[in-house]
Motif scaffolding. Sequence first.
Motif, PDB file in Angstrom:
ATOM      1  N   LEU A 110      10.379 -12.396   8.026  1.00  0.00           N
ATOM      2  CA  LEU A 110      10.326 -11.674   6.751  1.00  0.00           C
ATOM      3  C   LEU A 110      11.722 -11.548   6.149  1.00  0.00           C
ATOM      4  N   THR A 139      15.009  -3.674   1.261  1.00  0.00           N
ATOM      5  CA  THR A 139      13.934  -4.586   1.673  1.00  0.00           C
ATOM      6  C   THR A 139      14.242  -5.173   3.042  1.00  0.00           C
ATOM      7  N   ARG A 191      13.908  -2.548   5.735  1.00  0.00           N
ATOM      8  CA  ARG A 191      12.515  -2.284   6.114  1.00  0.00           C
ATOM      9  C   ARG A 191      11.986  -3.402   7.010  1.00  0.00           C
ATOM     10  N   TYR A 192      12.298  -4.648   6.680  1.00  0.00           N
ATOM     11  CA  TYR A 192      11.840  -5.752   7.527  1.00  0.00           C
ATOM     12  C   TYR A 192      12.461  -5.661   8.921  1.00  0.00           C
ATOM     13  N   ALA A 234       3.821   1.985   3.098  1.00  0.00           N
ATOM     14  CA  ALA A 234       4.403   1.671   1.800  1.00  0.00           C
ATOM     15  C   ALA A 234       5.650   2.504   1.570  1.00  0.00           C
ATOM     16  N   PRO A 235       6.683   1.926   0.939  1.00  0.00           N
ATOM     17  CA  PRO A 235       7.867   2.706   0.590  1.00  0.00           C
ATOM     18  C   PRO A 235       7.547   3.648  -0.579  1.00  0.00           C
ATOM     19  N   PRO A 236       8.420   4.627  -0.831  1.00  0.00           N
ATOM     20  CA  PRO A 236       8.156   5.579  -1.909  1.00  0.00           C
ATOM     21  C   PRO A 236       8.178   4.880  -3.265  1.00  0.00           C
ATOM     22  N   THR A 237       7.323   5.310  -4.184  1.00  0.00           N
ATOM     23  CA  THR A 237       7.348   4.756  -5.529  1.00  0.00           C
ATOM     24  C   THR A 237       7.756   5.870  -6.487  1.00  0.00           C
ATOM     25  N   ARG A 238       8.175   5.462  -7.679  1.00  0.00           N
ATOM     26  CA  ARG A 238       8.621   6.484  -8.626  1.00  0.00           C
ATOM     27  C   ARG A 238       7.438   7.304  -9.157  1.00  0.00           C
ATOM     28  N   ASP A 239       6.206   6.766  -8.962  1.00  0.00           N
ATOM     29  CA  ASP A 239       5.018   7.493  -9.410  1.00  0.00           C
ATOM     30  C   ASP A 239       4.509   8.461  -8.351  1.00  0.00           C
ATOM     31  N   ARG A 254      13.576  -5.648 -12.544  1.00  0.00           N
ATOM     32  CA  ARG A 254      12.473  -5.510 -11.583  1.00  0.00           C
ATOM     33  C   ARG A 254      11.728  -6.826 -11.398  1.00  0.00           C
ATOM     34  N   ILE A 280       4.590  -7.744   2.894  1.00  0.00           N
ATOM     35  CA  ILE A 280       5.377  -8.057   1.699  1.00  0.00           C
ATOM     36  C   ILE A 280       4.878  -7.309   0.465  1.00  0.00           C
ATOM     37  N   PRO A 325       4.383  -4.123  -0.014  1.00  0.00           N
ATOM     38  CA  PRO A 325       5.233  -2.954  -0.323  1.00  0.00           C
ATOM     39  C   PRO A 325       6.597  -3.326  -0.906  1.00  0.00           C
ATOM     40  N   THR A 326       7.129  -4.484  -0.528  1.00  0.00           N
ATOM     41  CA  THR A 326       8.387  -4.927  -1.139  1.00  0.00           C
ATOM     42  C   THR A 326       8.190  -5.148  -2.638  1.00  0.00           C
ATOM     43  N   GLN A 337       5.840  -3.953  -4.464  1.00  0.00           N
ATOM     44  CA  GLN A 337       5.533  -2.675  -5.105  1.00  0.00           C
ATOM     45  C   GLN A 337       6.802  -1.876  -5.394  1.00  0.00           C
ATOM     46  N   ARG A 338       7.723  -1.871  -4.447  1.00  0.00           N
ATOM     47  CA  ARG A 338       8.991  -1.162  -4.679  1.00  0.00           C
ATOM     48  C   ARG A 338       9.745  -1.792  -5.841  1.00  0.00           C
ATOM     49  N   TYR A 339       9.793  -3.109  -5.891  1.00  0.00           N
ATOM     50  CA  TYR A 339      10.490  -3.764  -7.000  1.00  0.00           C
ATOM     51  C   TYR A 339       9.813  -3.445  -8.333  1.00  0.00           C
ATOM     52  N   LEU A 340       8.494  -3.345  -8.321  1.00  0.00           N
ATOM     53  CA  LEU A 340       7.775  -3.065  -9.571  1.00  0.00           C
ATOM     54  C   LEU A 340       7.950  -1.620 -10.012  1.00  0.00           C
ATOM     55  N   THR A 341       7.724  -0.686  -9.102  1.00  0.00           N
ATOM     56  CA  THR A 341       7.627   0.721  -9.517  1.00  0.00           C
ATOM     57  C   THR A 341       8.459   1.671  -8.679  1.00  0.00           C
ATOM     58  N   GLY A 342       9.136   1.171  -7.649  1.00  0.00           N
ATOM     59  CA  GLY A 342       9.841   2.074  -6.745  1.00  0.00           C
ATOM     60  C   GLY A 342      11.192   2.513  -7.266  1.00  0.00           C
TER      61      GLY A 342
END
Lengths: 209, 209
Positions: A156, A191, A194-195, A203-208, B153, B188, B190-191, B193-198
Amino acid sequence: MTDSPRRRRGRPRGGSSDARERILAAAAAEFGAQGYDATTMRTIAERARVDAALLHHYFGTKAALFTATVDVPADPTQLLPAVIEGDLAAAGERLVRMIVTTWDAPHFRTRGVALLRTAIGSRRAASMLVGFLSREVLGRIGERLGGDDADRRVALVGSQVIGLIVTRYVLELEPLASASVDEVVAAIGPTIQRYLTGDLQEAPPTRDA
Amino acid sequence: MTDSPRRRRGRPRGGSSDARERILAAAAAEFGAQGYDATTMRTIAERARVDAALLHHYFGTKAALFTATVDVPADPTQLLPAVIEGDLAAAGERLVRMIVTTWDAPHFRTRGVALLRTAIGSRRAASMLVGFLSREVLGRIGERLGGDDADRRVALVGSQVIGLIVTRYVLELEPLASASVDEVVAAIGPTIQRYLTGDLQEAPPTRDA
């Protein structure tokens, strides 16, 4: 296994630079034909008709001979200890910073992109490079990590590192291509972290969130 | 700007399959020379000496004509709505699942790898593909995201997606090359997802935390 008397007496013909070139040519042929893992300093010495000690004298290790052969502009096995020794919890950032600062140097970048193009363009070159990276780079990171899932974690890591290199240096996708080192480290370091050490199911934290 | 009477009267010579081939050849030449963004259906029609309506009749959109021209085995603009419409908080998983299930199909994979090799091997092909992906794929994801940092992003998303594709399908690095779809999505997704919204400054949780 002992050396045959004939080979042990072998001497490079011509000057030392001639022997060095013959070793490089033999190494390219052996790595290409057998792959990285199955090629040994001994088989290269036999093909070059020089004493194996001369390979060690000129190149030190198989990894260093490989990087000289395929024109890798730096030996990753020399750079890796600074990344994998020390606090594992910050190794993701260190790895991204090492890669970006190395590849950002114009001299490295030109040769690195050429090498990557060759590896991606040819199945044989790809297999040779993957053999080298698996053994000397990812394998060493995996040893440092330990655990049953080390192979999966380092693959990864490889996927994101190769993607970063292809996107920033080969495809030159903006704004990643001209982002600062610190920006890349901040975005991609976590990233890699985490790998390396994260919970791969969580899942990592999201801004939402 | 109005069509010139000469061009508006233009008719493909020969049968319709001849016109179609001429359009594809003209599109390849225009995309190659001008890049994806600067090429229009009009300039392609002019080069092919057919009416622009015929391009729309055969191919629908510029994106679809491009995918036919470069032999992309599927039109990503057709697949993308399923990823970007709906809950953004799960879009990372959806994107990874869509990519892996699409590329795992042997027919797609063979042509996809060939296309990627071409793009990475040639600066001109790379620039053409990046133009297409930036406009039709990453740009659309960015529009869905909104915000000042959307470009950044989506470039990060691109880096991990391209890395996944290169590692799993071109370099065939194990164990990623033979991991199941669900394993890849779990690792992958969650990676992405973090790039999109984290929070791109905040580190994800680690198993040591």
